[in-house]
Design a protein around this motif. Structure first.
Motif, PDB file in Angstrom:
ATOM      1  N   TYR A   1       0.820  -1.215   0.000  1.00 54.71           N
ATOM      2  CA  TYR A   1       0.000   0.000   0.000  1.00 54.71           C
ATOM      3  C   TYR A   1       0.852   1.263   0.000  1.00 54.71           C
ATOM      4  CZ  TYR A   1      -3.892   3.081   1.329  1.00 54.71           C
ATOM      5  OH  TYR A   1      -4.844   4.071   1.361  1.00 54.71           O
ATOM      6  N   TYR A   2       1.927   1.239   0.789  1.00 53.54           N
ATOM      7  CA  TYR A   2       2.690   2.462   0.970  1.00 53.54           C
ATOM      8  C   TYR A   2       3.926   2.578   0.088  1.00 53.54           C
ATOM      9  CZ  TYR A   2      -0.205   3.242   5.091  1.00 53.54           C
ATOM     10  OH  TYR A   2      -1.263   3.457   5.930  1.00 53.54           O
ATOM     11  N   GLY A   3       4.457   1.448  -0.432  1.00 57.33           N
ATOM     12  CA  GLY A   3       5.686   1.510  -1.217  1.00 57.33           C
ATOM     13  C   GLY A   3       5.574   2.378  -2.447  1.00 57.33           C
ATOM     14  N   PRO A   4       4.784   1.995  -3.446  1.00 59.70           N
ATOM     15  CA  PRO A   4       4.627   2.841  -4.634  1.00 59.70           C
ATOM     16  C   PRO A   4       4.016   4.203  -4.312  1.00 59.70           C
ATOM     17  CG  PRO A   4       3.868   0.610  -5.059  1.00 59.70           C
ATOM     18  CD  PRO A   4       4.083   0.712  -3.576  1.00 59.70           C
ATOM     19  N   ALA A   5       3.236   4.282  -3.220  1.00 54.72           N
ATOM     20  CA  ALA A   5       2.632   5.558  -2.846  1.00 54.72           C
ATOM     21  C   ALA A   5       3.682   6.611  -2.517  1.00 54.72           C
ATOM     22  CB  ALA A   5       1.698   5.366  -1.652  1.00 54.72           C
ATOM     23  N   ALA A   6       4.905   6.167  -2.198  1.00 52.20           N
ATOM     24  CA  ALA A   6       5.975   7.121  -1.888  1.00 52.20           C
ATOM     25  C   ALA A   6       6.235   8.066  -3.058  1.00 52.20           C
ATOM     26  CB  ALA A   6       7.255   6.370  -1.533  1.00 52.20           C
ATOM     27  N   PHE A   7       6.000   7.586  -4.259  1.00 49.47           N
ATOM     28  CA  PHE A   7       6.277   8.388  -5.450  1.00 49.47           C
ATOM     29  C   PHE A   7       4.995   8.906  -6.100  1.00 49.47           C
ATOM     30  CE2 PHE A   7       9.500   5.130  -4.817  1.00 49.47           C
ATOM     31  CZ  PHE A   7      10.631   5.912  -4.690  1.00 49.47           C
ATOM     32  N   SER A   8       3.863   8.718  -5.426  1.00 53.49           N
ATOM     33  CA  SER A   8       2.593   9.123  -6.009  1.00 53.49           C
ATOM     34  C   SER A   8       2.483  10.643  -6.138  1.00 53.49           C
ATOM     35  CB  SER A   8       1.439   8.576  -5.173  1.00 53.49           C
ATOM     36  OG  SER A   8       1.480   9.073  -3.841  1.00 53.49           O
ATOM     37  N   GLY A   9       3.031  11.364  -5.150  1.00 57.03           N
ATOM     38  CA  GLY A   9       3.000  12.824  -5.235  1.00 57.03           C
ATOM     39  C   GLY A   9       3.871  13.343  -6.364  1.00 57.03           C
ATOM     40  N   LEU A  10       5.050  12.734  -6.534  1.00 51.34           N
ATOM     41  CA  LEU A  10       5.931  13.112  -7.638  1.00 51.34           C
ATOM     42  C   LEU A  10       5.260  12.821  -8.973  1.00 51.34           C
ATOM     43  CD1 LEU A  10       8.708  14.005  -8.723  1.00 51.34           C
ATOM     44  CD2 LEU A  10       9.458  11.622  -8.468  1.00 51.34           C
ATOM     45  N   LEU A  11       4.628  11.655  -9.092  1.00 51.55           N
ATOM     46  CA  LEU A  11       3.926  11.305 -10.326  1.00 51.55           C
ATOM     47  C   LEU A  11       2.802  12.291 -10.607  1.00 51.55           C
ATOM     48  CD1 LEU A  11       3.185   9.399 -12.658  1.00 51.55           C
ATOM     49  CD2 LEU A  11       1.857   8.037 -11.012  1.00 51.55           C
ATOM     50  N   PHE A  12       2.025  12.612  -9.587  1.00 54.67           N
ATOM     51  CA  PHE A  12       0.911  13.530  -9.767  1.00 54.67           C
ATOM     52  C   PHE A  12       1.416  14.913 -10.197  1.00 54.67           C
ATOM     53  CE2 PHE A  12      -3.485  14.552  -7.714  1.00 54.67           C
ATOM     54  CZ  PHE A  12      -3.963  14.894  -8.960  1.00 54.67           C
ATOM     55  N   ALA A  13       2.476  15.377  -9.550  1.00 53.22           N
ATOM     56  CA  ALA A  13       3.030  16.687  -9.904  1.00 53.22           C
ATOM     57  C   ALA A  13       3.533  16.701 -11.339  1.00 53.22           C
ATOM     58  CB  ALA A  13       4.156  17.046  -8.943  1.00 53.22           C
ATOM     59  N   ALA A  14       4.178  15.611 -11.769  1.00 48.95           N
ATOM     60  CA  ALA A  14       4.655  15.531 -13.148  1.00 48.95           C
ATOM     61  C   ALA A  14       3.487  15.541 -14.130  1.00 48.95           C
ATOM     62  CB  ALA A  14       5.495  14.264 -13.333  1.00 48.95           C
ATOM     63  N   LEU A  15       2.421  14.852 -13.789  1.00 51.11           N
ATOM     64  CA  LEU A  15       1.231  14.858 -14.647  1.00 51.11           C
ATOM     65  C   LEU A  15       0.608  16.252 -14.709  1.00 51.11           C
ATOM     66  CD1 LEU A  15      -0.447  11.476 -13.566  1.00 51.11           C
ATOM     67  CD2 LEU A  15       0.664  11.983 -15.759  1.00 51.11           C
ATOM     68  N   VAL A  16       0.603  16.953 -13.576  1.00 48.11           N
ATOM     69  CA  VAL A  16       0.058  18.310 -13.556  1.00 48.11           C
ATOM     70  C   VAL A  16       0.880  19.220 -14.464  1.00 48.11           C
ATOM     71  CG1 VAL A  16      -0.295  20.358 -12.116  1.00 48.11           C
ATOM     72  CG2 VAL A  16      -0.985  18.108 -11.272  1.00 48.11           C
ATOM     73  N   ASP A  17       2.211  19.110 -14.387  1.00 46.70           N
ATOM     74  CA  ASP A  17       3.066  19.939 -15.235  1.00 46.70           C
ATOM     75  C   ASP A  17       2.841  19.654 -16.712  1.00 46.70           C
ATOM     76  OD1 ASP A  17       4.205  21.386 -13.236  1.00 46.70           O
ATOM     77  OD2 ASP A  17       6.061  20.228 -13.126  1.00 46.70           O
ATOM     78  N   SER A  18       2.544  18.399 -17.033  1.00 46.44           N
ATOM     79  CA  SER A  18       2.386  18.011 -18.432  1.00 46.44           C
ATOM     80  C   SER A  18       0.971  18.244 -18.963  1.00 46.44           C
ATOM     81  CB  SER A  18       2.743  16.525 -18.609  1.00 46.44           C
ATOM     82  OG  SER A  18       4.083  16.275 -18.258  1.00 46.44           O
ATOM     83  N   PHE A  19      -0.030  18.009 -18.128  1.00 46.55           N
ATOM     84  CA  PHE A  19      -1.406  18.018 -18.632  1.00 46.55           C
ATOM     85  C   PHE A  19      -2.342  18.973 -17.908  1.00 46.55           C
ATOM     86  CE2 PHE A  19       0.245  13.629 -19.190  1.00 46.55           C
ATOM     87  CZ  PHE A  19       0.286  13.602 -20.584  1.00 46.55           C
ATOM     88  N   GLY A  20      -1.919  19.544 -16.800  1.00 48.74           N
ATOM     89  CA  GLY A  20      -2.809  20.371 -16.003  1.00 48.74           C
ATOM     90  C   GLY A  20      -3.527  19.555 -14.944  1.00 48.74           C
TER      91      GLY A  20
END
Length: 422
Positions: A370-389
């Motif tokens: 549950y928590y392992g991949p979630a460590a990078f979920s904020g980074l992934l979300f931020a990258a998606l925001v920068d790319s797509f809004g």
């Protein structure tokens, strides 16, 4: 749940690390010990969730980018993931109370060290250390309470989940208020860290080993489990772990940057964003209902319905440009399904997917998944925001991902759970 007080805790396996004999506990001591465990998990939640509403101020002070801020908001879960499997190993071999108390001290010190950071690298370290302690604590709590309340595991986890949600509810309000009063974001971290150390000290004397060291084999001694896979890593646990991975990435990506989205995209004030974040925690208090239902209905189907609800609510949050009042309703619903239903039922389902002697490993597996991949979920979300809004990023991470979890749950067979009626 009080029927568990009848359990003979004196018949534990004798070894060098666990107490082999524990005196019977009164209902008062069971209730007091359980209350302290719930309070410690509430402080755990406060330590985690005080960071996101303060993130805009932290970014401004240190000059962090949105990607760096997103990573810091969720990278504590990397520490939780690193703790999961080792904690599961320790819990099957050592006293759960020892692991529990040590974990509270670790995450409290990590929280108190966060304001001392001089830059991104050491703040990352402090967040990961805090997460490591939180992961150990999660595994210890759910292994010990899953054994003691074996017949009402879902309800017990729901009560614990409600304590967590209270922490999610009050942490943003207290954190923002303390920041306004003292003119710095540092004070909430010192307060919550100190609270954790205080609870650890009290728990040393008032949480009895009869509560934490119960042998689950004695609770369910009339059952046989030949119909279940012999390995803790079986079809059901693998499918549930895939679902846990997907849920963790979706939910923690949302939690980590939700206040930033409200402030930067919808132009809410910090106080309004904290209110919405608190309503999310308030929704998570439905964990008692979610856990109670998990003991009585098909748990796989309940999780599928909850994932579909999270997807639908995500569309409302990122597509409607809602006013503060409506956004708070959406936040409450996201908390109800994401924290109140998905979290406790995923956790208890994984424990039910293994034989009773393996619940320590199952608890560790849940924490890591549950928590392992979630460590990078904020980074992934931020990258998606920068790319797509914000809108499309929310659709991709918080709407589509839960649907993959639904696919994974289709492979779960509740008839092979250890609580299945044979």
């Amino acid at each position: 749940m009080t029927h568990a007080a009848q359990v003979d805790t004196s018949a534990m396996p004798a070894d060098d690390t666990k107490e082999s004999i524990s005196p019977p506990l009164s209902k008062t001591m069971i209730g007091l010990g359980f209350l302290l465990i719930v309070l410690s998990y509430m402080v755990n939640a406060m330590d985690r969730q005080v960071f996101p509403p303060l993130l805009p101020n932290i970014r401004e002070e240190y000059g962090f980018s949105l990607e760096q801020g997103g990573l810091l908001a969720t990278n504590f879960t990397l520490g939780m993931a690193l703790a999961g499997l080792p904690a599961g190993y320790l819990l099957d071999r050592f006293r759960r109370k020892t692991v529990l108390l040590a974990s509270i001290v670790i995450y409290s010190l990590g929280t108190m060290a966060t304001p001392l950071a001089t830059g991104f690298a050491d703040m990352t370290l402090y967040r990961v250390v805090s997460g490591f302690g939180e992961g150990m604590q999660s595994a210890a709590i759910f292994a010990s309470m899953g054994a003691f309340f074996a017949h009402r595991r879902g309800l017990a986890f729901g009560v614990i989940g409600m304590g967590y949600s209270v922490g999610v509810f009050i942490a943003p309000l207290i954190g923002v208020e303390l920041m306004s009063m003292h003119g710095t974001w540092h004070s909430p971290f010192y307060l919550f860290g100190s609270a954790g150390l205080l609870i650890a000290a009290v728990s040393l004397f008032l949480v009895k080993t009869g509560l934490t060291e119960t042998s689950v084999e004695k609770v369910v001694s009339t059952r046989t489990y030949e119909y279940m896979p012999a390995s803790a890593y079986n079809r059901n646990t693998i499918a549930l772990t895939v679902h846990a991975v997907v849920s963790g990435v979706a939910i923690y990506g949302f939690l980590g940057l939700y206040p930033t989205y409200l402030i930067s995209s919808l132009h809410y004030s910090p106080e309004q964003a904290a209110l919405a974040m608190s309503l999310l925690g308030f929704g998570g208090m439905t964990a008692i209902l979610g856990g109670w239902l998990g003991d009585r209905v098909n748990q796989r189907n309940l999780l599928i319905i909850s994932l579909l609800a999270v997807s639908a609510i995500s569309v409302c949050i990122y597509e409607t440009q809602a006013t503060v009042g409506v956004q708070c309703v959406f936040a409450f619903l996201m908390g109800a399904f994401g924290l109140g239903f998905i979290y406790p039922n995923t956790n208890s389902a994984i424990q039910r997917a293994v034989r009773p002697t393996q619940i320590g490993r199952a608890s560790g597996l849940f924490v890591t998944g549950y928590y392992g991949p979630a460590a990078f979920s904020g980074l992934l979300f931020a990258a998606l925001v920068d790319s797509f809004g914000w809108s499309r990023a929310g659709m991709l991470q918080v709407t589509v991902l839960p649907l993959l979890g639904v696919v994974a749950l289709a492979f779960v067979r509740p008839a092979q759970f250890n609580n299945a009626v044979r």
